[in-house]
Design a protein around this motif. Structure first.
Motif, mmCIF file in Angstrom:
data_model
loop_
_atom_site.group_PDB
_atom_site.id
_atom_site.type_symbol
_atom_site.label_atom_id
_atom_site.label_comp_id
_atom_site.label_asym_id
_atom_site.label_seq_id
_atom_site.Cartn_x
_atom_site.Cartn_y
_atom_site.Cartn_z
ATOM 1 N N LYS A 176 25.901 -2.430 -18.109
ATOM 2 C CA LYS A 176 26.384 -2.918 -16.812
ATOM 3 C C LYS A 176 25.759 -2.084 -15.709
ATOM 4 N N ASP A 177 24.878 -2.718 -14.937
ATOM 5 C CA ASP A 177 24.254 -2.079 -13.787
ATOM 6 C C ASP A 177 25.198 -2.290 -12.601
ATOM 7 N N PHE A 178 25.936 -1.266 -12.221
ATOM 8 C CA PHE A 178 26.953 -1.426 -11.186
ATOM 9 C C PHE A 178 26.366 -1.813 -9.830
ATOM 10 N N ALA A 179 25.066 -1.667 -9.641
ATOM 11 C CA ALA A 179 24.425 -2.059 -8.394
ATOM 12 C C ALA A 179 23.990 -3.519 -8.403
ATOM 13 N N ASP A 180 23.978 -4.151 -9.581
ATOM 14 C CA ASP A 180 23.488 -5.530 -9.687
ATOM 15 C C ASP A 180 24.027 -6.154 -10.973
ATOM 16 N N PHE A 181 25.225 -6.719 -10.916
ATOM 17 C CA PHE A 181 25.821 -7.300 -12.121
ATOM 18 C C PHE A 181 26.526 -8.622 -11.862
ATOM 19 N N LYS A 182 26.340 -9.191 -10.674
ATOM 20 C CA LYS A 182 26.959 -10.465 -10.328
ATOM 21 C C LYS A 182 25.925 -11.409 -9.724
ATOM 22 N N SER A 183 26.266 -12.693 -9.747
ATOM 23 C CA SER A 183 25.420 -13.697 -9.110
ATOM 24 C C SER A 183 25.507 -13.614 -7.595
ATOM 25 N N CYS A 184 26.504 -12.898 -7.098
ATOM 26 C CA CYS A 184 26.681 -12.678 -5.668
ATOM 27 C C CYS A 184 26.495 -11.187 -5.379
ATOM 28 N N ALA A 185 26.880 -10.734 -4.214
ATOM 29 C CA ALA A 185 26.822 -9.307 -3.896
ATOM 30 C C ALA A 185 27.789 -8.545 -4.800
ATOM 31 N N PRO A 186 27.514 -7.258 -5.090
ATOM 32 C CA PRO A 186 28.364 -6.498 -6.013
ATOM 33 C C PRO A 186 29.843 -6.476 -5.650
ATOM 34 N N THR A 187 30.159 -6.520 -4.354
ATOM 35 C CA THR A 187 31.569 -6.495 -3.943
ATOM 36 C C THR A 187 32.110 -7.891 -3.663
ATOM 37 N N GLY A 188 31.272 -8.927 -3.847
ATOM 38 C CA GLY A 188 31.698 -10.294 -3.580
ATOM 39 C C GLY A 188 32.463 -10.905 -4.738
ATOM 40 N N PHE B 185 26.994 -10.567 -15.259
ATOM 41 C CA PHE B 185 26.015 -10.417 -16.331
ATOM 42 C C PHE B 185 25.736 -8.953 -16.645
ATOM 43 N N ASP B 186 25.205 -8.738 -17.822
ATOM 44 C CA ASP B 186 24.730 -7.427 -18.256
ATOM 45 C C ASP B 186 23.205 -7.418 -18.243
ATOM 46 N N THR B 187 22.632 -6.220 -18.188
ATOM 47 C CA THR B 187 21.184 -6.047 -18.297
ATOM 48 C C THR B 187 20.854 -5.605 -19.715
ATOM 49 N N PRO B 188 19.946 -6.298 -20.394
ATOM 50 C CA PRO B 188 19.557 -5.857 -21.742
ATOM 51 C C PRO B 188 18.649 -4.633 -21.655
ATOM 52 N N VAL B 189 19.018 -3.574 -22.337
ATOM 53 C CA VAL B 189 18.259 -2.327 -22.275
ATOM 54 C C VAL B 189 18.130 -1.723 -23.673
ATOM 55 N N ARG B 190 17.386 -0.644 -23.763
ATOM 56 C CA ARG B 190 17.343 0.201 -24.956
ATOM 57 C C ARG B 190 17.230 1.640 -24.489
ATOM 58 N N PHE B 191 17.521 2.574 -25.354
ATOM 59 C CA PHE B 191 17.257 3.974 -25.045
ATOM 60 C C PHE B 191 15.745 4.169 -24.962
ATOM 61 N N ASP B 192 15.309 4.986 -24.034
ATOM 62 C CA ASP B 192 13.879 5.227 -23.879
ATOM 63 C C ASP B 192 13.509 6.629 -24.349
ATOM 64 N N ALA B 193 14.288 7.153 -25.296
ATOM 65 C CA ALA B 193 13.988 8.445 -25.920
ATOM 66 C C ALA B 193 14.620 8.435 -27.300
ATOM 67 N N ASP B 194 14.042 9.147 -28.211
ATOM 68 C CA ASP B 194 14.592 9.262 -29.559
ATOM 69 C C ASP B 194 15.358 10.559 -29.737
ATOM 70 N N ARG B 195 15.746 11.175 -28.617
ATOM 71 C CA ARG B 195 16.455 12.453 -28.695
ATOM 72 C C ARG B 195 17.406 12.583 -27.520
ATOM 73 N N ILE B 196 18.600 13.085 -27.770
ATOM 74 C CA ILE B 196 19.510 13.445 -26.689
ATOM 75 C C ILE B 196 19.969 14.877 -26.919
ATOM 76 N N GLU B 197 20.255 15.575 -25.818
ATOM 77 C CA GLU B 197 20.584 16.995 -25.909
ATOM 78 C C GLU B 197 21.902 17.287 -25.202
#
Length: 203
Positions: free
Chosen positions: A79-91, A170-182
């Protein structure tokens, strides 16, 4: 494509940063003029998450989510909180937010899209139960939505010349862009996690 239909828990994304990247190829001519072109029809979104996590439990949950996706192997919903609706984020989502096309009396399936000026972004991961649709501005419930592709199928083909529109979350389809987390242990019940990169994927 390897994709898991699960959403990253929203609280693990609080404090995330992100935005859109484009790829522009610029050729400098001998005259000093430029030729600019892009191989990408759409921008691609990138995010950094996890940097604000301090709870060991939250860090453990993000680590478990990372492991379940096998690092970069499987995509997931974000969920991209800046862009997750067909309208404005607060609409408030309305059935007339986005034009999907015009009926011809035969076509029953229309793809969800979101417009940014003259750019049309395919929406392939709508949130189940949030899609509203309208025909010539009149809301209808005689349709079904495929939540994994964004395809809207009407029970009866919209008539010739009928404007088809929809609103949605809507959701944005993503993946992790690293094979390591610290992670760093800072006390018995608190720690710190290095920012974890995500990148949008085409599905």
């Amino acid at each position: 494509m390897a994709f898991h239909e699960v959403r990253l828990p929203a609280r693990l994304a609080f404090g995330s940063t992100g935005g859109i990247e484009r790829r522009t190829e610029i050729t400098m001519l001998a005259s000093g003029h430029e030729r600019r072109a892009t191989p990408w029809a759409m921008g691609r979104r990138r995010y950094l998450i996890g940097a604000n996590l301090r709870s060991l439990d939250d860090m453990a949950e993000l680590t478990a989510f990372f492991e379940a996706r096998r690092g970069r192997l499987y995509g997931f919903r974000f969920k991209d909180f800046a862009d997750f609706k067909s309208c404005a984020p607060t609409g408030t989502v309305a059935a007339t937010d986005q034009a999907l096309g015009v009926g011809d009396g035969v076509q029953t399936v229309f793809a969800l899209i979101k417009r940014y000026g003259d750019v049309e972004r395919p929406i392939v991961k709508p949130v189940a139960g949030t899609v509203r649709a309208a025909l010539d501005g009149v809301e209808t419930t005689a349709f079904a939505v495929e939540a994994t592709t964004g395809a809207v199928t009407f029970a009866v083909p919209p008539g010739a010349g009928v404007a088809v529109s929809a609103g949605f979350v809507f959701d944005t389809p993503v993946r992790f862009d690293a094979d390591r987390i610290e992670t760093t242990l800072e006390s018995f019940d608190a720690g710190r996690m290095a920012a974890v990169p995500l990148i949008e994927v085409r599905v």
